[in-house]
Design an enzyme around this catalytic site. Structure first.
Site, PDB file in Angstrom:
ATOM      1  N   CYS A 163      55.475 -75.188  39.122  1.00 24.73           N
ATOM      2  CA  CYS A 163      56.478 -75.437  40.160  1.00 24.73           C
ATOM      3  C   CYS A 163      57.890 -75.580  39.600  1.00 24.73           C
ATOM      4  O   CYS A 163      58.862 -75.491  40.349  1.00 24.73           O
ATOM      5  CB  CYS A 163      56.100 -76.688  40.957  1.00 24.73           C
ATOM      6  SG  CYS A 163      54.532 -76.529  41.841  1.00 24.73           S
ATOM      7  N   HIS A 183      62.333 -79.397  44.584  1.00 23.11           N
ATOM      8  CA  HIS A 183      61.111 -78.621  44.776  1.00 23.11           C
ATOM      9  C   HIS A 183      60.411 -79.117  46.031  1.00 23.11           C
ATOM     10  O   HIS A 183      60.229 -80.329  46.228  1.00 23.11           O
ATOM     11  CB  HIS A 183      60.209 -78.776  43.559  1.00 23.11           C
ATOM     12  CG  HIS A 183      58.803 -78.308  43.767  1.00 23.11           C
ATOM     13  ND1 HIS A 183      58.497 -77.070  44.288  1.00 23.11           N
ATOM     14  CD2 HIS A 183      57.607 -78.931  43.528  1.00 23.11           C
ATOM     15  CE1 HIS A 183      57.190 -76.943  44.363  1.00 23.11           C
ATOM     16  NE2 HIS A 183      56.626 -78.062  43.912  1.00 23.11           N
ATOM     17  N   ASN A 214      54.425 -75.531  50.160  1.00 22.92           N
ATOM     18  CA  ASN A 214      54.734 -75.520  48.736  1.00 22.92           C
ATOM     19  C   ASN A 214      54.459 -74.129  48.174  1.00 22.92           C
ATOM     20  O   ASN A 214      53.298 -73.730  48.023  1.00 22.92           O
ATOM     21  CB  ASN A 214      53.873 -76.570  48.020  1.00 22.92           C
ATOM     22  CG  ASN A 214      54.123 -76.637  46.528  1.00 22.92           C
ATOM     23  OD1 ASN A 214      54.822 -75.802  45.960  1.00 22.92           O
ATOM     24  ND2 ASN A 214      53.529 -77.623  45.877  1.00 22.92           N
TER      25      ASN A 214
END
Length: 329
Positions: free
Chosen positions: A115, A256, A286
């Site tokens: 990520c 994020h 996500n």
């Protein structure tokens, strides 16, 4: 001294939308449970019936970037592809994107930092630009998270979606704009908390790895939440302190998009009002390394030249960091 700036941005998300109602037909969950815990309403999913993988989305994002910026494909020197979901173990997904987009003079490689992949790759691009090695660098983050999501696991399957985002990084002689600073960390002890155990050289694909669901994301939610909040917070505060920034100086924070509760906790502990935090997780879920460029693209109409922006991410490894940029598009 020459600095590096983001001079263009684009994104691509698949058309198929998996909403919470549809997800509740696949696993024991519901809209209220998902929204309350992670703040996600929909996620975009790339259908696999045509053999498309992460490169397909990256190609769309890069082609749009080329069209929007007007840069000729042959003038691109380097493409860095941030992905945890490569089409194949080899060749690199970046090489496929270069070929399909006509980047005939570009070198390319894949960067795997989960990520945090976009930020890590943006730091690489900055280094290449500031050193004078390259002048036109594309960073593309493309993630087909649905390919590693277990839709029988209600703890993880509501989280993830597919998408890609790309930026063009170029040199600038203007002072005080562009990619100003970045701090990054890695802690390998995070492996046990966030991992896809099967399919690599440690545990190659076998009947055992398939039976144990080791080819899907495994996440120990509480541990990841704790580390994500702490590390995104401290790295953001560190980069602000290094550049003499107060909360009042920062125009926007782009975290994020892992979990709305993580985002809110980081903002609260840092004393940053949520109106300064750019959030689109409710629409995309996500998308791992692609969340920050997709978010920037979604909000680019709101951003103004000179805006001071903090980017921060946390992912498997554990890998995390933050960047300070001054918007110049």
């Amino acid at each position: 001294m020459t600095n590096a700036r983001i001079s263009g941005i684009s994104s691509f998300v698949p058309r198929f939308i998996l909403d919470n109602e549809m997800l509740s037909e696949m696993v024991d969950t519901n809209d209220e449970w998902i929204t309350t815990r992670v703040g996600i309403k929909t996620r975009h999913i790339l259908k696999t019936d045509e053999g498309r993988g992460s490169s397909y989305m990256g190609i769309q994002a890069v082609n749009k970037l080329l069209a929007d910026t007007g840069i000729a494909p042959e003038d691109v020197d380097l493409l860095i592809c941030a992905t945890t979901n490569p089409d194949y173990r080899f060749p690199s997904t970046g090489s496929i994107i270069c070929h399909q987009c006509g980047l005939v003079n570009a070198y390319s490689y894949d960067s795997e930092a989960a990520c945090a992949g976009f930020l890590v790759s943006l730091q690489d691009a900055r280094a290449y630009i500031c050193s004078g090695i390259y002048k036109n660098v594309i960073v593309v983050a493309t993630e087909m998270m649905s390919s590693m999501t277990n839709y029988k696991d209600r703890a993880t399957c509501p989280l993830f979606g597919d998408g890609a985002g790309a930026v063009l990084v170029q040199p600038t002689d203007k002072e005080g704009v562009g990619i100003i600073d970045g701090v990054f960390h890695v802690d390998g002890s995070g492996l046990e908390h966030l991992v896809m155990k099967g399919g690599g050289s440690a545990y190659p694909a076998s009947p055992e790895t398939l039976a144990n669901d080791w080819h899907y994301v495994y996440q120990e939610g509480r541990a990841v939440y704790k580390h994500a909040v702490m590390n995104m917070l401290t790295s953001s505060l560190d980069v602000m302190k290094r550049n003499n920034l107060t909360v009042d100086d920062v125009d926007y924070v782009v975290p994020h998009q892992a979990n709305l509760r993580i985002i809110e906790a980081v903002a609260n502990k840092a004393g940053i009002p949520m109106e300064k935090v750019l959030v689109n997780i409710q629409d995309h879920g996500n998308t791992s390394g692609a969340t920050i460029p997709i978010c920037l693209d979604d909000f680019k109409g709101q951003l103004k030249p000179g805006d001071k922006i903090i980017l921060t991410a946390f992912g498997a490894g554990f890998t995390w960091g933050a960047m300070y940029i001054v918007w110049d598009i």
